[in-house]
Design a protein around this motif. Structure first.
Motif, mmCIF file in Angstrom:
data_model
loop_
_atom_site.group_PDB
_atom_site.id
_atom_site.type_symbol
_atom_site.label_atom_id
_atom_site.label_comp_id
_atom_site.label_asym_id
_atom_site.label_seq_id
_atom_site.Cartn_x
_atom_site.Cartn_y
_atom_site.Cartn_z
ATOM 1 N N ASP A 134 0.858 -1.185 0.000
ATOM 2 C CA ASP A 134 0.000 0.000 0.000
ATOM 3 C C ASP A 134 0.889 1.229 0.000
ATOM 4 O O ASP A 134 1.766 1.364 0.851
ATOM 5 N N THR A 135 0.645 2.123 -0.984
ATOM 6 C CA THR A 135 1.374 3.393 -0.991
ATOM 7 C C THR A 135 0.462 4.408 -0.324
ATOM 8 O O THR A 135 -0.670 4.595 -0.777
ATOM 9 N N SER A 136 0.942 5.040 0.726
ATOM 10 C CA SER A 136 0.046 5.948 1.444
ATOM 11 C C SER A 136 0.772 7.212 1.896
ATOM 12 O O SER A 136 1.959 7.187 2.229
ATOM 13 N N ALA A 137 0.036 8.315 1.896
ATOM 14 C CA ALA A 137 0.549 9.588 2.414
ATOM 15 C C ALA A 137 -0.553 10.221 3.246
ATOM 16 O O ALA A 137 -1.740 10.083 2.912
ATOM 17 N N ALA A 138 -0.175 10.863 4.349
ATOM 18 C CA ALA A 138 -1.172 11.463 5.233
ATOM 19 C C ALA A 138 -0.618 12.740 5.846
ATOM 20 O O ALA A 138 0.599 12.899 5.976
ATOM 21 N N VAL A 139 -1.519 13.623 6.215
ATOM 22 C CA VAL A 139 -1.104 14.849 6.902
ATOM 23 C C VAL A 139 -1.796 14.903 8.266
ATOM 24 O O VAL A 139 -3.014 14.697 8.360
ATOM 25 N N ILE A 140 -0.989 15.142 9.288
ATOM 26 C CA ILE A 140 -1.506 15.293 10.648
ATOM 27 C C ILE A 140 -1.035 16.636 11.200
ATOM 28 O O ILE A 140 0.152 16.967 11.067
ATOM 29 N N ARG A 141 -1.977 17.422 11.730
ATOM 30 C CA ARG A 141 -1.592 18.726 12.300
ATOM 31 C C ARG A 141 -1.934 18.719 13.784
ATOM 32 O O ARG A 141 -3.088 18.530 14.164
ATOM 33 N N ASP A 142 -0.930 18.899 14.611
ATOM 34 C CA ASP A 142 -1.126 18.874 16.073
ATOM 35 C C ASP A 142 -1.925 17.654 16.527
ATOM 36 O O ASP A 142 -2.840 17.754 17.369
ATOM 37 N N VAL A 185 -4.125 15.967 14.893
ATOM 38 C CA VAL A 185 -5.440 15.811 14.246
ATOM 39 C C VAL A 185 -5.256 15.447 12.769
ATOM 40 O O VAL A 185 -4.457 16.062 12.063
ATOM 41 N N ILE A 186 -6.010 14.459 12.319
ATOM 42 C CA ILE A 186 -5.874 13.991 10.940
ATOM 43 C C ILE A 186 -6.468 15.009 9.958
ATOM 44 O O ILE A 186 -7.575 15.493 10.150
ATOM 45 N N LEU A 187 -5.686 15.343 8.917
ATOM 46 C CA LEU A 187 -6.205 16.239 7.882
ATOM 47 C C LEU A 187 -6.443 15.470 6.589
ATOM 48 O O LEU A 187 -7.323 15.797 5.810
ATOM 49 N N SER A 188 -5.635 14.425 6.347
ATOM 50 C CA SER A 188 -5.862 13.588 5.159
ATOM 51 C C SER A 188 -5.123 12.272 5.324
ATOM 52 O O SER A 188 -4.145 12.186 6.083
ATOM 53 N N ASN A 189 -5.617 11.249 4.636
ATOM 54 C CA ASN A 189 -4.975 9.926 4.677
ATOM 55 C C ASN A 189 -5.323 9.232 3.365
ATOM 56 O O ASN A 189 -6.407 8.702 3.209
ATOM 57 N N VAL A 190 -4.389 9.276 2.422
ATOM 58 C CA VAL A 190 -4.659 8.739 1.086
ATOM 59 C C VAL A 190 -3.918 7.406 0.930
ATOM 60 O O VAL A 190 -2.728 7.319 1.235
ATOM 61 N N ILE A 191 -4.638 6.390 0.482
ATOM 62 C CA ILE A 191 -4.024 5.063 0.339
ATOM 63 C C ILE A 191 -4.273 4.545 -1.075
ATOM 64 O O ILE A 191 -5.416 4.514 -1.529
ATOM 65 N N ALA A 192 -3.189 4.144 -1.760
ATOM 66 C CA ALA A 192 -3.343 3.506 -3.074
ATOM 67 C C ALA A 192 -2.964 2.040 -2.916
ATOM 68 O O ALA A 192 -1.814 1.718 -2.627
ATOM 69 N N GLY A 193 -3.918 1.174 -3.062
ATOM 70 C CA GLY A 193 -3.647 -0.269 -2.995
ATOM 71 C C GLY A 193 -3.024 -0.725 -4.310
ATOM 72 O O GLY A 193 -2.892 0.056 -5.246
ATOM 73 N N PHE A 227 -3.753 6.984 18.648
ATOM 74 C CA PHE A 227 -3.644 8.359 19.144
ATOM 75 C C PHE A 227 -4.050 9.398 18.095
ATOM 76 O O PHE A 227 -3.987 10.602 18.354
ATOM 77 N N ILE A 228 -4.447 8.921 16.911
ATOM 78 C CA ILE A 228 -4.887 9.862 15.873
ATOM 79 C C ILE A 228 -6.199 10.500 16.324
ATOM 80 O O ILE A 228 -7.132 9.802 16.702
ATOM 81 N N LYS A 229 -6.241 11.817 16.270
ATOM 82 C CA LYS A 229 -7.485 12.519 16.646
ATOM 83 C C LYS A 229 -8.273 12.843 15.375
ATOM 84 O O LYS A 229 -7.699 13.341 14.403
ATOM 85 N N GLU A 230 -9.561 12.596 15.421
ATOM 86 C CA GLU A 230 -10.410 12.906 14.270
ATOM 87 C C GLU A 230 -10.673 14.417 14.195
ATOM 88 O O GLU A 230 -10.862 14.963 13.117
ATOM 89 N N ASP A 231 -10.729 15.061 15.340
ATOM 90 C CA ASP A 231 -10.802 16.522 15.402
ATOM 91 C C ASP A 231 -10.214 16.965 16.743
ATOM 92 O O ASP A 231 -9.837 16.117 17.558
ATOM 93 N N GLU A 232 -10.155 18.249 16.993
ATOM 94 C CA GLU A 232 -9.448 18.686 18.215
ATOM 95 C C GLU A 232 -10.201 18.340 19.504
ATOM 96 O O GLU A 232 -9.639 18.411 20.593
ATOM 97 N N HIS A 233 -11.490 17.948 19.366
ATOM 98 C CA HIS A 233 -12.272 17.590 20.569
ATOM 99 C C HIS A 233 -12.212 16.095 20.872
ATOM 100 O O HIS A 233 -12.807 15.640 21.838
#
Ligand code: KG4
Length: 338
Positions: free
Chosen positions: A13-21, A23-31, A119-125
């Protein structure tokens, strides 16, 4: 504000993701569908597909996160364990990206990343993260381990498989039944239609907290061989019951040792991670143990069960906070413990 780009390329799986503080901003996976007709991952084809996918996947991850490259604080990539040729793609990309943008890079242990996915947060809450210490059952195509998680970077393997992994048991038995690859999800689907108590398969007797799944595979194979002698349609006629009984056996083996560790260490916070944590029967077993024994359980979102870069990015975030960066001469490793 700390923004981490995570890169995962350890297997298929080729994947790239962005996490800010956190919190997940994106998670793209190419199978990689290319492996299906071979009944398993072909390493050379996997490396080649990573080469094709990596740039578009990173591009999409940045786009979905609505950020520019210049906003990234550091790039984190999986260093191992995994397939060397596959890991080289992510590692080399990480080095190039870090050098071009003049930002630090962070190496990540793939197994630790599976655990830290919790520990990935879906949002800051989102405050649903585990508290230390907790236990994590890590079950995938290559691993079956009970891990004592003491902190973000202090993990101890309490028990592990001495031969096959739980995912391999699913996949190999599915292959014998002609269910394709990877067989785990197919067994899960068919098991919902069958009786889990119809057939009994051997469970291992291994001392301590270790697992073993190769005996189950052999017992399953011999059982089918004997039945097929009398009835050539045996598999076709009993597919659902076979899958339900096989799945129950694997789950019983996994939960039995996990329960014993939890009792011995007096830990009631228990998580599950890795590809097999997508299994609906295993998820139901966790819910049941939670009701029965008062466990506080952590079950990952489906997107974080199989290989993904979100778990790499969150691991990178915690290393960033600790100033744990790597140097440009870092090389991937195929084998490494947690
Ligand atoms: O963590 P993962 O994506 O990567 C490897 O370790 O390769 O795990 C893949 C494994 C495969 O063995 C697959 O059959 C299994 O996870 N798996 C499942 C399910 N979904 C994936 N096994 C049982 N039930 C599922 N629903």
């Amino acid at each position: 504000m700390i923004t981490i780009l995570g890169i995962e390329s350890s297997c298929d799986d080729t994947s790239a993701a962005v996490i800010r503080d956190g919190v997940i901003l994106s998670n793209v996976i190419a199978g990689q569908a290319v492996h299906e007709r071979y009944g398993g991952v072909v390493p050379e084809l996997a490396s080649r597909a990573h080469q094709q996918n990596i740039i578009p996947v990173v591009h999409d991850a940045l786009k979905q996160a609505r950020i520019t490259k210049e906003e990234i604080s550091a790039v984190a990539f999986t260093r191992g364990p995994g397939l060397l040729g596959s890991l080289l793609v992510g590692t080399s990309f990480g080095k190039g990206f870090s050098s071009a943008l003049n930002i630090p890079m962070i190496e990540i242990n793939h197994l630790q990343a599976h655990v830290l996915a919790h520990f990935i947060k879906e949002d800051e809450h989102d405050t649903n993260q585990p508290g230390f210490p907790f236990l994590c059952l890590l079950v995938s195509g290559g691993n079956s381990q009970i891990i004592l998680v003491k902190s973000y970077d202090d993990m101890e393997i309490v028990g592990q498989t001495i031969d096959d992994a739980a995912g391999e048991a699913f996949d190999k038995c599915a292959k014998v039944m002609g269910l394709g690859y990877p067989g785990g999800p197919v067994v899960d689907r068919l098991a919902k239609l069958g009786s889990p108590d119809k057939f009994k398969f051997n469970k291992p007797h291994i001392a301590g907290y270790d697992y073993s799944f190769s005996g189950l595979k052999t017992s399953f194979l011999y059982f089918l061989r004997d039945e097929l002698k009398n009835n050539a349609d045996f598999i076709e006629k009993n597919k659902e019951d076979l899958c339900a009984s096989l799945q129950k056996t694997i789950i019983d083996i996994l939960m039995d040792k996990l329960y014993r560790v939890a009792k011995e260490l007096q830990i009631k916070e228990v998580a599950v991670a890795g590809g097999v944590s997508a299994n609906s029967g295993l998820r139901a077993a966790f819910e049941e143990y939670s009701r029965r024994y008062g466990w506080k359980i952590h079950i990952p979102k489906f997107a974080y069960t199989t290989d993904n870069a979100a778990m790499v990015a969150i691991s990178g975030y915690y290393k960033f906070l600790d100033n744990e960066f790597c140097t440009p001469d870092v090389v991937p490793y195929a084998r490494v413990s947690i």
